[in-house]
Design an enzyme around this catalytic site. Structure first.
Site, PDB file in Angstrom:
ATOM      1  N   GLU A 140      35.577  38.383  39.271  1.00  0.00           N
ATOM      2  CA  GLU A 140      35.451  37.396  40.074  1.00  0.00           C
ATOM      3  C   GLU A 140      36.443  36.405  40.019  1.00  0.00           C
ATOM      4  O   GLU A 140      36.754  35.869  40.922  1.00  0.00           O
ATOM      5  CB  GLU A 140      33.872  36.867  39.922  1.00  0.00           C
ATOM      6  CG  GLU A 140      32.887  37.716  40.262  1.00  0.00           C
ATOM      7  CD  GLU A 140      31.369  37.535  40.071  1.00  0.00           C
ATOM      8  OE1 GLU A 140      31.391  36.790  38.908  1.00  0.00           O
ATOM      9  OE2 GLU A 140      30.816  37.340  40.741  1.00  0.00           O
ATOM     10  N   GLU A 162      27.040  43.489  36.300  1.00  0.00           N
ATOM     11  CA  GLU A 162      25.878  42.652  36.064  1.00  0.00           C
ATOM     12  C   GLU A 162      24.413  43.544  36.207  1.00  0.00           C
ATOM     13  O   GLU A 162      23.759  43.049  35.385  1.00  0.00           O
ATOM     14  CB  GLU A 162      25.897  41.462  37.218  1.00  0.00           C
ATOM     15  CG  GLU A 162      26.894  40.443  36.694  1.00  0.00           C
ATOM     16  CD  GLU A 162      28.327  40.722  37.160  1.00  0.00           C
ATOM     17  OE1 GLU A 162      28.657  41.924  37.675  1.00  0.00           O
ATOM     18  OE2 GLU A 162      29.286  39.780  37.052  1.00  0.00           O
TER      19      GLU A 162
END
Ligand SMILES: NC(=O)c1ccc[n+]([C@@H]2O[C@H](COP(=O)([O-])OP(=O)(O)OC[C@H]3O[C@@H](n4cnc5c(N)ncnc54)[C@H](O)[C@@H]3O)[C@@H](O)[C@H]2O)c1
Length: 697
Positions: A105, A125
């Site tokens: 990210e 995640e």
């Protein structure tokens, strides 16, 4: 500061420096932000490269910070990414080795990305019950397209950088590099130093015709596969938002979903297990840098059910194995089964024929102990009988070279006694595999009183090499897992006496999430195994109360699937468990003999009696130091006994219920005259923690 700063001519290089994987904890984030400020303030700097020192670009957020003020303290990951996007000088991410979660990210917040070939790229995640929370669900579809991005986000699996770079129209990587990625990134940054406007992933459009139909299809598929976990479906919602909403609105949707998932018991359980797995490999009094013994060739004694599976683990890892048996036909039979197992994998396309040949090529067999002389470790998997073990270990003591490790796969026998048959008890250790040994993840590593620290460290490392989850257990009857399962089985027996049927108990436990209820499990493993153990155990301890139903079943010869009948009936060749009239009659007669009138037992009581039986014994095991920590007990149950991951293991489940409530329930069970009041005396650890409002973790 966990980030380094240097300049190479007119380019600043900020390197994340938080070993082992440059986790984006608070201090690292501060380091990056300060580097960025410095670069922006320096008129000599024209462009900025962000990379990772050492073995990773970045493994992502520091999950130990989750739920603590540190995780949101400024600069948090979102504001750091915003600062990179807002940079007035071009930023280039130099991605290598590993860029996962928050690491990826962060790279997506840079203006450009240059990646080394072979870098593992992932948004994992979902594996801890979350969705990416720093823009991953909104930015990845913009650079890779909806389908590839969704696959990566829902599976959490890594994909190699060069594969992603081959995707038509991809905008994730501007360059793939074979050589030094930072050098290339610096040159690239210089090239782009004056290009304006600077590209931002957020400004890209997600174009996907027929998005609704695709997301519906994805929801059906993912929903069917992720039944106990909310996160995978939420990944779809978040990615769908990227196709429908403006970037900033999509970010809001992502944030809301992320925050809601963070507090779910499922995500807490998965995070607990993530930490538990790492904790299990640490041994308080054995330093991580303990020198290991060399293991290049191993021996397995006994080519039975366990020996063959054990050997396969090592062959799969490329380690030479010699197998010893008493008779040639036992050897032939054992090797035949191993080959069949491999052939089945080839048929299913899971293994290539040349790999099969390669693995079987690492195996040799013998009937003579002399042939074990050059092996570095031997694992004994002969009959579960102290006399046989004695004979085997005395022989091993004579033939094995000095420094060789002598391991036993015993399930129930006293390892210290086995060690005492040798003149080198410090080299003796337990390696308790679970059946089928080539499949089950769990390896209980049994530390005897005299086991040397380097032997323990070597076996833990070897266990990792053969891809097992290793949990250290002290010596006790049944070690961690089976000592606890005994209490679980005792409760299951009482439940039958009081009025439950095997189907009802199994269904309740399977609904709770167990891979299999206790009676189906008994039928699979063989009810005779427990029968044999009970005969030994309860003769030694006649005051222990247990239900005789399982003994009565075995007296009928109903050992389970292998005899075509157990707690259930089976059609030959099939594994479907069918309720049995014979068993119902047997239980009812037994109940009548005891003068018990059956009552309807609620499912919740069934679940809590069985799970709290595990918890209470688990608490004793932790208190006695047999297990190092409560989370080790959880790892044993998740990886060896089919305990549901979304419950995080029995000890974690007890924590989520509140230990005070667990003790209250135990008091209610103790008041039941048909149960065993002594059974429900809270373990000292539980009795200490509950009134203080504390948890096992
Ligand atoms: N079966 C399980 O689920 C399981 C799980 C964990 C541990 N264990 C333990 O593993 C060990 C083996 O169990 P198993 O189920 O594989 O038994 P098994 O009966 O299938 O196999 C034992 C093998 O050992 C051989 N053997 C016996 N004495 C020997 C000797 N003196 N020298 C060489 N070979 C000899 C036998 O010929 C047989 O092939 C036991 O200690 C058992 O408690 C079993």
């Amino acid at each position: 500061m966990s980030a380094k700063y240097e300049t190479r001519g007119d380019v600043a290089v900020i390197s994340l420096d938080n070993p082992p994987v440059n986790g984006l904890g608070y201090v690292t984030r501060v380091g990056i932000a300060e580097g960025l400020d410095k670069a922006l303030a320096d008129p000599a700097v024209k462009a900025i490269v962000v990379t990772g020192a050492g073995k990773a670009f970045s493994g992502g957020a520091d999950i130990r910070e989750f739920g603590s003020p540190k995780s949101t303290a400024e600069p948090n990951l979102l504001s750091l990414i915003a600062a990179l996007e807002a940079s007035t000088k071009p930023t280039v991410a130099a991605v290598h080795s590993v860029a996962m979660g928050g690491g990826l990210e962060l790279a997506l917040g840079c203006h450009y990305r240059v990646a080394a070939a072979g870098a593992q790229i992932a948004l994992p995640e979902v594996k801890i019950g979350l969705i990416p929370g720093a823009g991953g669900t909104q930015r990845l579809p913009r650079v890779l397209g909806v389908e590839t991005a969704l696959n990566m986000i829902v599976s959490g699996e890594p994909v190699k950088s060069e594969l992603l770079a081959k995707q038509p129209g991809q905008k994730l990587f501007d360059k793939i590099v074979e050589g030094d990625v930072v050098d290339t990134a610096v040159a690239y940054a210089r090239e782009k130093a004056d290009v304006r406007p600077m590209p931002l992933v957020r400004n890209l459009k997600v174009e996907y015709p027929n998005a609704d139909a695709y997301f519906q299809f994805a929801r059906n598929t993912v929903g069917a596969m992720s039944r106990n976990f909310p996160a995978p479906l939420k990944c779809i919602d978040a990615v769908a938002a990227s196709t429908k909403l403006k970037f900033d609105d999509g970010m809001k949707v992502e944030r809301e979903i992320f925050m809601a998932l963070m507090v779910t018991p499922e995500s807490k359980a998965l995070r607990h297990l993530f930490m538990a797995e790492r904790a299990a490999s640490k041994i308080a009094d054995v330093p991580a840098d303990t020198p290991l013994r060399n293991i290049n060739k191993i021996a397995v004694i006994g080519a039975g059910t366990m020996g063959g599976g054990i050997a396969m683990n090592f062959l799969n890892a490329g380690i030479l194995v010699v197998m010893l048996e008493m008779k040639q036909d036992a050897l032939d039979k054992g090797i035949g089964i191993m080959r069949k197992n491999y052939e089945a994998q080839v048929k299913k396309g899971k293994l290539k024929q040349d790999k099969l040949d390669e693995r079987m090529g690492l195996l040799s067999t013998t009937l003579k102990y002399d042939d074990l002389k050059d092996t570095d470790l031997v694992i004994e998997a002969v009959f579960e009988d102290m006399g046989v073990k004695e004979q085997v270990f005395k022989t091993l003591d004579e033939v094995m070279k000095p420094g060789a490790i002598l391991a036993s796969n015993t399930s129930t026998l006293d390892l210290d006694k086995i060690a005492s048959f040798t003149k080198r008890p410090e080299d003796v250790i337990g390696m308790h595999f679970f059946s089928p040994a080539n499949v089950m993840k769990l390896l209980e590593v049994v530390r005897g009183k005299k086991t040397a620290k380097d032997v323990l460290a070597t076996v833990m490392a070897l266990g990792k090499k053969i891809k097992k989850t290793c949990v250290v257990s002290g010596v006790t009857d049944g070690f961690i897992g089976n000592r606890m399962i005994e209490q679980y089985s005792r409760q299951a027996g009482f439940l039958l006496e009081e009025g439950a049927t095997p189907e009802q108990v199994d269904k309740a436990m399977e609904k709770f999430g167990m891979a299999m209820g206790p009676f189906r499990m008994g039928d699979l493993a063989g009810n005779d195994v427990g029968w044999y153990i009970r005969k030994r155990r309860y003769v030694e301890k006649p005051d222990i109360r247990y239900s005789k139903t399982a003994d009565l079943l075995c007296e009928l010869g109903r050992f389970g699937q292998k005899t075509g009948a157990g707690w259930y009936d089976y059609v030959p060749g099939k594994r479907d468990a069918m309720p049995s009239k014979v068993v119902t009659d047997m239980i009812e007669k037994h109940r009548a003999d005891l003068g018990i009138t059956a009552r309807k037992i609620p499912d919740e009581e069934i679940v809590h009696r069985l799970v709290y039986a595990l918890v209470n014994e688990g608490a004793k095991i932790v208190d006695e130091g047999i297990a190092q920590r409560a989370s080790d007990v959880d790892m044993v149950y998740i990886t060896g006994y089919g305990f549901p991951m979304h419950r995080g293991g029995p000890m974690n489940y007890a924590d989520t219920q509140g230990l005070f409530n667990v003790v209250q329930a135990m008091k209610r069970f103790a008041a039941n005259p048909l149960d065993d009041a002594g059974f429900w005396k809270p373990a000292p650890l539980l009795a200490r923690l509950a009134p203080e409002g504390k948890s096992f973790s």
